[in-house]
Design an enzyme around this catalytic site. Sequence first.
Site, PDB file in Angstrom:
ATOM      1  N   ASP A   1     -31.139  86.815  52.660  1.00  0.00           N
ATOM      2  CA  ASP A   1     -32.568  86.095  53.950  1.00  0.00           C
ATOM      3  C   ASP A   1     -32.330  85.389  54.467  1.00  0.00           C
ATOM      4  O   ASP A   1     -30.974  84.330  54.677  1.00  0.00           O
ATOM      5  CB  ASP A   1     -33.367  86.333  52.775  1.00  0.00           C
ATOM      6  CG  ASP A   1     -35.306  86.870  53.194  1.00  0.00           C
ATOM      7  OD1 ASP A   1     -36.127  86.913  53.004  1.00  0.00           O
ATOM      8  OD2 ASP A   1     -35.267  85.582  53.920  1.00  0.00           O
TER       9      ASP A   1
ATOM     10  N   PHE B   1     -40.352 105.009  47.841  1.00  0.00           N
ATOM     11  CA  PHE B   1     -41.936 104.793  47.454  1.00  0.00           C
ATOM     12  C   PHE B   1     -42.605 104.467  46.341  1.00  0.00           C
ATOM     13  O   PHE B   1     -43.255 104.773  45.616  1.00  0.00           O
ATOM     14  CB  PHE B   1     -41.748 106.560  46.508  1.00  0.00           C
ATOM     15  CG  PHE B   1     -41.004 107.623  47.814  1.00  0.00           C
ATOM     16  CD1 PHE B   1     -42.239 107.776  49.035  1.00  0.00           C
ATOM     17  CD2 PHE B   1     -39.981 108.061  48.220  1.00  0.00           C
ATOM     18  CE1 PHE B   1     -41.330 108.417  50.190  1.00  0.00           C
ATOM     19  CE2 PHE B   1     -39.364 108.638  48.958  1.00  0.00           C
ATOM     20  CZ  PHE B   1     -40.069 108.909  50.464  1.00  0.00           C
TER      21      PHE B   1
ATOM     22  N   CYS C   1     -48.889  98.630  53.152  1.00  0.00           N
ATOM     23  CA  CYS C   1     -48.664  99.658  53.968  1.00  0.00           C
ATOM     24  C   CYS C   1     -49.408 101.120  54.408  1.00  0.00           C
ATOM     25  O   CYS C   1     -49.014 101.799  55.866  1.00  0.00           O
ATOM     26  CB  CYS C   1     -47.005 100.518  52.896  1.00  0.00           C
ATOM     27  SG  CYS C   1     -46.374  99.504  51.817  1.00  0.00           S
TER      28      CYS C   1
ATOM     29  N   THR D   1     -40.039 101.945  56.357  1.00  0.00           N
ATOM     30  CA  THR D   1     -40.394 102.801  57.007  1.00  0.00           C
ATOM     31  C   THR D   1     -40.352 102.618  58.385  1.00  0.00           C
ATOM     32  O   THR D   1     -40.634 101.885  58.939  1.00  0.00           O
ATOM     33  CB  THR D   1     -41.697 102.655  56.214  1.00  0.00           C
ATOM     34  OG1 THR D   1     -41.856 102.825  55.518  1.00  0.00           O
ATOM     35  CG2 THR D   1     -42.364 104.089  56.970  1.00  0.00           C
TER      36      THR D   1
ATOM     37  N   VAL E   1     -40.122  95.042  49.155  1.00  0.00           N
ATOM     38  CA  VAL E   1     -39.022  96.053  48.924  1.00  0.00           C
ATOM     39  C   VAL E   1     -37.742  95.776  48.688  1.00  0.00           C
ATOM     40  O   VAL E   1     -36.750  96.618  47.198  1.00  0.00           O
ATOM     41  CB  VAL E   1     -38.566  97.158  49.747  1.00  0.00           C
ATOM     42  CG1 VAL E   1     -37.823  98.199  50.507  1.00  0.00           C
ATOM     43  CG2 VAL E   1     -40.620  97.727  50.090  1.00  0.00           C
TER      44      VAL E   1
HETATM   45  C1  UGA Z   1     -48.601 103.076  48.407  1.00  0.00           C
HETATM   46  C2  UGA Z   1     -47.145 103.957  48.410  1.00  0.00           C
HETATM   47  O1  UGA Z   1     -48.492 104.337  47.198  1.00  0.00           O
HETATM   48  C3  UGA Z   1     -46.680 104.245  48.243  1.00  0.00           C
HETATM   49  O2  UGA Z   1     -45.831 105.026  47.905  1.00  0.00           O
HETATM   50  C4  UGA Z   1     -44.799 103.535  49.154  1.00  0.00           C
HETATM   51  O3  UGA Z   1     -44.064 102.773  48.527  1.00  0.00           O
HETATM   52  C5  UGA Z   1     -45.422 102.253  49.666  1.00  0.00           C
HETATM   53  O4  UGA Z   1     -47.574 102.097  50.008  1.00  0.00           O
HETATM   54  C6  UGA Z   1     -44.612 101.695  50.942  1.00  0.00           C
HETATM   55  O5  UGA Z   1     -44.504 102.176  52.050  1.00  0.00           O
HETATM   56  O6  UGA Z   1     -44.079 100.676  51.103  1.00  0.00           O
HETATM   57  P1  UGA Z   1     -48.828 100.060  48.336  1.00  0.00           P
HETATM   58  O7  UGA Z   1     -49.570 100.348  49.267  1.00  0.00           O
HETATM   59  O8  UGA Z   1     -48.119  99.003  47.339  1.00  0.00           O
HETATM   60  O9  UGA Z   1     -48.207 102.153  48.118  1.00  0.00           O
HETATM   61  O10 UGA Z   1     -50.217 100.431  47.248  1.00  0.00           O
HETATM   62  P2  UGA Z   1     -51.338 101.963  46.527  1.00  0.00           P
HETATM   63  O11 UGA Z   1     -51.334 102.373  45.147  1.00  0.00           O
HETATM   64  O12 UGA Z   1     -50.991 103.015  47.605  1.00  0.00           O
HETATM   65  O13 UGA Z   1     -52.678 101.013  47.235  1.00  0.00           O
HETATM   66  C7  UGA Z   1     -53.149 101.016  48.798  1.00  0.00           C
HETATM   67  C8  UGA Z   1     -54.409 101.265  48.872  1.00  0.00           C
HETATM   68  O14 UGA Z   1     -55.363 102.576  48.386  1.00  0.00           O
HETATM   69  C9  UGA Z   1     -54.644 100.485  47.277  1.00  0.00           C
HETATM   70  O15 UGA Z   1     -56.155  99.423  48.970  1.00  0.00           O
HETATM   71  C10 UGA Z   1     -55.903 100.953  46.693  1.00  0.00           C
HETATM   72  O16 UGA Z   1     -56.657 100.114  45.953  1.00  0.00           O
HETATM   73  C11 UGA Z   1     -56.345 101.961  47.326  1.00  0.00           C
HETATM   74  N1  UGA Z   1     -56.787 102.924  46.007  1.00  0.00           N
HETATM   75  C12 UGA Z   1     -55.515 103.905  45.882  1.00  0.00           C
HETATM   76  C13 UGA Z   1     -57.924 103.678  46.079  1.00  0.00           C
HETATM   77  O17 UGA Z   1     -59.361 102.977  46.762  1.00  0.00           O
HETATM   78  N2  UGA Z   1     -57.968 104.987  45.672  1.00  0.00           N
HETATM   79  C14 UGA Z   1     -56.577 105.956  44.943  1.00  0.00           C
HETATM   80  O18 UGA Z   1     -57.300 106.410  44.240  1.00  0.00           O
HETATM   81  C15 UGA Z   1     -55.540 104.697  45.538  1.00  0.00           C
END
Ligand code: UGA
Length: 428
Positions: free
Chosen positions: A32, A149, A257, A123, A13
């Site tokens: 850092d 986000f 997250c 967060t 981030v």
């Molecule tokens: C998530 C949120 O999407 C961001 O908006 C947020 O800012 C971030 O957390 C955070 O709090 O910093 P991230 O953890 O990078 O982002 O990953 P995602 O793309 O959201 O995926 C999270 C998990 O859900 C992964 O394991 C992914 O494979 C899974 N996923 C995602 C699914 O199984 N199906 C989907 O349709 C989407």
Amino acid sequence: MGSKIAIIGTGYVGLTTGACLSHLGHTVVCADVVPEKVESLSRGEVPILEAGLDDLVHDGIAKGLLSFVLGAEHAVGDAEFIFLCLPTPQGADGAADLSFIKAAATDIGPHLQPNSVVINKSTVPVGSAGEVEKKLGRDDVFVVSNPEFLREGTAVTDFLNPDRVVIGSTDEAAAKRVAQLYVELPGETLITDPASAETIKYASNAFLATKISFVNAMAAVCEEVGADVSDVVKGMGLDQRIGNRFLIPGPGWGGSCFPKDSHALVRIAENSGYQFGLLRQVIAVNEEQFGRVANKITRFAGGTLEGKTIAVWGLTFKAATDDLRDSPALNIINRLLEVGASIHAYDPAVPDNSDARLTGIDVFTDPYEAVAGADVLAVLTEWPEFKELSFERVAEVIGTKAVVDARNLLDRDGIKDLGFEYDGIGRS
Ligand code: UGA
């Protein structure tokens, strides 16, 4: 003219925020506490896999707009805006641990310019803006909540093309100053109070996790009734009230997250007297999903894993990142290891098993070598390159022609035509 900005913490981030703000023309100093990290970042070496970030860091350094220093107090002396981008790990009781944020606020307090704005990007539980104010010990600076986000893997694109910028402040002028930093970017700007801004972040992540758990539960129903979840999701997603995003079934959600934030929100609710049963169930369905995938693998291995070799493609928590934190793949693998399986893994972003989380896993640098002699192949991360691999070659080297495709990524019919047993999520 750009503003003078300090970023405290150079993780996903902090580094993305710093590099993108320098790209928008602001002068950014990132701090850092790890000397080697500061040295390598100063040379333009980005330690994480994040599309587009290397270029922005190089550009920022070359233009003299981006620099790195050791120690938060050395970054803030000139800054009008100070972003706190520090980890808030899950504490023993499920709540977010604020100790890094509080320590940084204590360190920087005496060094801040009057009228500067300290911005919480991490967060943080509702009420944290007040905690930071106390630790700063200053009544001439503002504390504003501005949650991020960003998705790992697309963090730069997400930063530069936000759906919304959320700013929580008790001081309207301070909120508007923060909004001005993002003025060139598309998307809505929502100015609200700090508690609402902090809650928006948790609510958004919890809702997205809920969508995924819902679709994984629906996939289980599809398997029982003989429906194909891909078509079910397509049909649902065409309803504009539902939409088709974040409805992809898989091995369960993970990463740095969703797991941490969903547990933290359960705890925040409980502490305020509300039992968030729905969210508890969303977490339980996710745990169940890891077990369901492990069971599919076990079934193809003949009901027992003792002495069996399972080939795994994909270790990271999703594609386009090298992040292994709370990876569903590792949760599933650990279940298999516990009952006597050997794991031969391949992941395009993981060169070896030197990471402590990979203990007990044999990591290969070639996808076909990982598959040689295996009893089952499991696809646990949705790297697009897996679609391009040749199943003719896999068929030649694998021990038993059996594939569990936990991301519904592969060409199911083509693979079955080659004589493989195939099982996906919500479709077989
Ligand atoms: C998530 C949120 O999407 C961001 O908006 C947020 O800012 C971030 O957390 C955070 O709090 O910093 P991230 O953890 O990078 O982002 O990953 P995602 O793309 O959201 O995926 C999270 C998990 O859900 C992964 O394991 C992914 O494979 C899974 N996923 C995602 C699914 O199984 N199906 C989907 O349709 C989407």
